[in-house]
Design a protein around this motif. Sequence first.
Motif, mmCIF file in Angstrom:
data_model
loop_
_atom_site.group_PDB
_atom_site.id
_atom_site.type_symbol
_atom_site.label_atom_id
_atom_site.label_comp_id
_atom_site.label_asym_id
_atom_site.label_seq_id
_atom_site.Cartn_x
_atom_site.Cartn_y
_atom_site.Cartn_z
ATOM 1 N N LEU B 15 0.834 -1.210 0.000
ATOM 2 C CA LEU B 15 0.000 0.000 0.000
ATOM 3 C C LEU B 15 0.870 1.262 0.000
ATOM 4 O O LEU B 15 0.649 2.191 -0.795
ATOM 5 C CB LEU B 15 -0.918 -0.002 1.234
ATOM 6 C CG LEU B 15 -1.793 1.236 1.420
ATOM 7 C CD1 LEU B 15 -2.785 1.393 0.267
ATOM 8 C CD2 LEU B 15 -2.541 1.160 2.749
ATOM 9 N N LEU B 16 1.873 1.288 0.863
ATOM 10 C CA LEU B 16 2.698 2.492 0.968
ATOM 11 C C LEU B 16 3.626 2.642 -0.235
ATOM 12 O O LEU B 16 3.958 3.767 -0.629
ATOM 13 C CB LEU B 16 3.482 2.493 2.280
ATOM 14 C CG LEU B 16 2.573 2.586 3.518
ATOM 15 C CD1 LEU B 16 3.397 2.557 4.800
ATOM 16 C CD2 LEU B 16 1.707 3.841 3.475
ATOM 17 N N ALA B 17 4.020 1.518 -0.841
ATOM 18 C CA ALA B 17 4.822 1.597 -2.059
ATOM 19 C C ALA B 17 4.009 2.212 -3.205
ATOM 20 O O ALA B 17 4.544 2.926 -4.061
ATOM 21 C CB ALA B 17 5.323 0.209 -2.451
ATOM 22 N N ALA B 18 2.699 1.948 -3.183
ATOM 23 C CA ALA B 18 1.830 2.454 -4.250
ATOM 24 C C ALA B 18 1.297 3.855 -3.959
ATOM 25 O O ALA B 18 0.748 4.502 -4.847
ATOM 26 C CB ALA B 18 0.664 1.493 -4.468
ATOM 27 N N ALA B 19 1.441 4.315 -2.735
ATOM 28 C CA ALA B 19 1.016 5.675 -2.360
ATOM 29 C C ALA B 19 2.162 6.340 -1.602
ATOM 30 O O ALA B 19 2.038 6.682 -0.427
ATOM 31 C CB ALA B 19 -0.250 5.622 -1.505
ATOM 32 N N PRO B 20 3.300 6.540 -2.282
ATOM 33 C CA PRO B 20 4.527 6.904 -1.566
ATOM 34 C C PRO B 20 4.500 8.292 -0.921
ATOM 35 O O PRO B 20 5.258 8.541 0.004
ATOM 36 C CB PRO B 20 5.603 6.832 -2.658
ATOM 37 C CG PRO B 20 4.858 6.999 -3.947
ATOM 38 C CD PRO B 20 3.507 6.380 -3.728
ATOM 39 N N ASP B 21 3.620 9.158 -1.382
ATOM 40 C CA ASP B 21 3.587 10.516 -0.827
ATOM 41 C C ASP B 21 2.534 10.697 0.253
ATOM 42 O O ASP B 21 2.390 11.789 0.805
ATOM 43 C CB ASP B 21 3.325 11.528 -1.947
ATOM 44 C CG ASP B 21 4.441 11.529 -2.985
ATOM 45 O OD1 ASP B 21 5.612 11.320 -2.582
ATOM 46 O OD2 ASP B 21 4.146 11.723 -4.179
ATOM 47 N N ALA B 22 1.782 9.656 0.537
ATOM 48 C CA ALA B 22 0.667 9.799 1.476
ATOM 49 C C ALA B 22 1.168 10.159 2.875
ATOM 50 O O ALA B 22 2.246 9.734 3.303
ATOM 51 C CB ALA B 22 -0.143 8.504 1.525
ATOM 52 N N LEU B 23 0.359 10.950 3.572
ATOM 53 C CA LEU B 23 0.586 11.234 4.985
ATOM 54 C C LEU B 23 -0.119 10.155 5.789
ATOM 55 O O LEU B 23 -1.298 9.877 5.554
ATOM 56 C CB LEU B 23 0.032 12.608 5.340
ATOM 57 C CG LEU B 23 0.595 13.786 4.531
ATOM 58 C CD1 LEU B 23 -0.190 15.062 4.828
ATOM 59 C CD2 LEU B 23 2.074 13.981 4.838
ATOM 60 N N VAL B 24 0.606 9.532 6.734
ATOM 61 C CA VAL B 24 0.078 8.352 7.435
ATOM 62 C C VAL B 24 0.034 8.605 8.937
ATOM 63 O O VAL B 24 1.007 9.075 9.528
ATOM 64 C CB VAL B 24 0.952 7.111 7.141
ATOM 65 C CG1 VAL B 24 0.482 5.910 7.964
ATOM 66 C CG2 VAL B 24 0.916 6.783 5.651
ATOM 67 N N VAL B 25 -1.113 8.300 9.529
ATOM 68 C CA VAL B 25 -1.249 8.267 10.986
ATOM 69 C C VAL B 25 -1.587 6.836 11.356
ATOM 70 O O VAL B 25 -2.516 6.250 10.787
ATOM 71 C CB VAL B 25 -2.381 9.201 11.474
ATOM 72 C CG1 VAL B 25 -2.565 9.082 12.982
ATOM 73 C CG2 VAL B 25 -2.105 10.647 11.086
ATOM 74 N N THR B 26 -0.835 6.250 12.278
ATOM 75 C CA THR B 26 -1.130 4.870 12.667
ATOM 76 C C THR B 26 -1.816 4.814 14.023
ATOM 77 O O THR B 26 -1.596 5.667 14.881
ATOM 78 C CB THR B 26 0.135 3.997 12.777
ATOM 79 O OG1 THR B 26 0.776 4.242 14.046
ATOM 80 C CG2 THR B 26 1.099 4.248 11.640
ATOM 81 N N GLY B 27 -2.636 3.790 14.222
ATOM 82 C CA GLY B 27 -3.070 3.440 15.553
ATOM 83 C C GLY B 27 -1.922 2.804 16.318
ATOM 84 O O GLY B 27 -0.880 2.456 15.754
ATOM 85 N N LEU B 28 -2.125 2.659 17.632
ATOM 86 C CA LEU B 28 -1.053 2.082 18.456
ATOM 87 C C LEU B 28 -0.964 0.576 18.243
ATOM 88 O O LEU B 28 -1.912 -0.061 17.793
ATOM 89 C CB LEU B 28 -1.290 2.392 19.934
ATOM 90 C CG LEU B 28 -2.384 1.635 20.690
ATOM 91 C CD1 LEU B 28 -2.301 1.958 22.180
ATOM 92 C CD2 LEU B 28 -3.783 1.987 20.183
ATOM 93 N N GLY B 49 -0.093 5.491 22.091
ATOM 94 C CA GLY B 49 -1.143 5.513 23.113
ATOM 95 C C GLY B 49 -2.325 6.231 22.504
ATOM 96 O O GLY B 49 -2.539 6.137 21.295
ATOM 97 N N ALA B 50 -3.082 6.974 23.338
ATOM 98 C CA ALA B 50 -4.223 7.743 22.828
ATOM 99 C C ALA B 50 -5.152 6.847 22.007
ATOM 100 O O ALA B 50 -5.615 7.210 20.930
ATOM 101 C CB ALA B 50 -3.751 8.952 22.014
ATOM 102 N N MET B 51 -5.417 5.662 22.555
ATOM 103 C CA MET B 51 -6.197 4.666 21.808
ATOM 104 C C MET B 51 -7.559 5.217 21.418
ATOM 105 O O MET B 51 -8.261 5.804 22.233
ATOM 106 C CB MET B 51 -6.357 3.391 22.643
ATOM 107 C CG MET B 51 -7.041 2.266 21.897
ATOM 108 S SD MET B 51 -6.800 0.699 22.777
ATOM 109 C CE MET B 51 -7.881 -0.369 21.839
ATOM 110 N N GLY B 52 -7.907 5.010 20.168
ATOM 111 C CA GLY B 52 -9.161 5.512 19.625
ATOM 112 C C GLY B 52 -9.008 6.817 18.874
ATOM 113 O O GLY B 52 -9.972 7.329 18.310
ATOM 114 N N GLY B 53 -7.795 7.362 18.849
ATOM 115 C CA GLY B 53 -7.594 8.697 18.292
ATOM 116 C C GLY B 53 -7.098 8.767 16.859
ATOM 117 O O GLY B 53 -7.061 9.851 16.278
ATOM 118 N N SER B 54 -6.723 7.641 16.270
ATOM 119 C CA SER B 54 -6.018 7.747 14.989
ATOM 120 C C SER B 54 -6.903 8.311 13.871
ATOM 121 O O SER B 54 -6.464 9.136 13.067
ATOM 122 C CB SER B 54 -5.446 6.391 14.572
ATOM 123 O OG SER B 54 -6.459 5.453 14.318
#
Lengths: 177, 194
Positions: B15-28, B49-54
């Motif tokens: 996914l990230l190889a195919a969308a190399p410029d994307a801004l990514v926020v991950t869950g914990l 942390g901050a579970m539920g916030g992504s």
Amino acid sequence: MTTSTESPAWQKAVFDALKAGGIRQIAYVPDAGHAYAIRAAQADPDMLDTVLTTEEEGVALVSGAWLGGQRAALLMQSSGVGNCVNMFSLLASCQFPFLTLVTMRGEYAEFNPWQCPMGLRTQAALELMGITVVRASDPEQVGEIVSAALDSAFLAGERIAVLLSQSLIGRKKWERN
Amino acid sequence: MAAHTVNRRDFVARLLAAAPDALVVTGLGSPAYDVFAAGERDRNFYLWGAMGGSTAMALGLALAQPDQSVIAITGDGEQLMGIGSLATVGARRPKNLAIVVLDNGHYGETGMQRSHASLGTDLVKVAQGFGIPGAQRIDQITGVDDLARRIVARQDTVFAQVLIDADEPPRCLPPRDGSYVKNRFRAALGFHPF
């Protein structure tokens, strides 16, 4: 609930301070005390308003806005502060700037006892999580206090809450004619 | 429901190889490890942390950066804790926001207890009901290509539930200094510390 569309001057002063301070997004769970700011943001092409299902979403949302280079503020009622407690850890862990405006319940001519347990502990809960609390009770001072809090948040990187006293909002009318 | 067979690391890497410029926020937890394992990027923001916030965090970012593709990559447990944030996304429906839920039906970080996603909750129907009509389920690795195309195209809010297997790949720990990751992320967008 008020059906009046007239907003008191202090509510306009809140929005004017947010606008002058470059706020581009507001996230909120509605409250009568924020009614003017919400309406004004909706009418402003340079500001986005996002309604939340629960206030903790707003803590994460305004932090995401900052990641993307925008200033954002969270508007909520005192009861919502309790919904945010763990999410506030995001602010400390990453040193995000944070500005929230909190309309108070449970502290002045309160009719509903269910508002009191959280309203009376709102300031302590914020401070427990490392957020600086300032209070606005004089309608003449509201705009300046919000503006100063905004500067502290976005120029010094502070986490700051402005409590808008229930006395500003006045007695809630419970009987409808 | 289809079987959970997609390899999480392969899926995220493709996914990230195919969308190399994307801004990514991950869950914990595991989604953060998956994104980091795919290669460190300044455009990654990892929650520890901050579970539920992504999802809400990705929403604020997407609204601030409408010309960038923004992806929240999280797990079923984290998304369930912030389930209302999907309604908030549906209310705004930014064209540049994608939410990718790596769903193994379990809370992986705490010992693989079953989550609501394997006890009756249909996350795609939930997302559709919250106003994200294009929500889709992906049960094959090959689904990643179309997903990446939709993300890069930025034509509508994307929600994808990816049925990953419940294997736990080796931990691959991203930096957990939040201030560092925040400042690095902002610098990648041209914003400097005050």
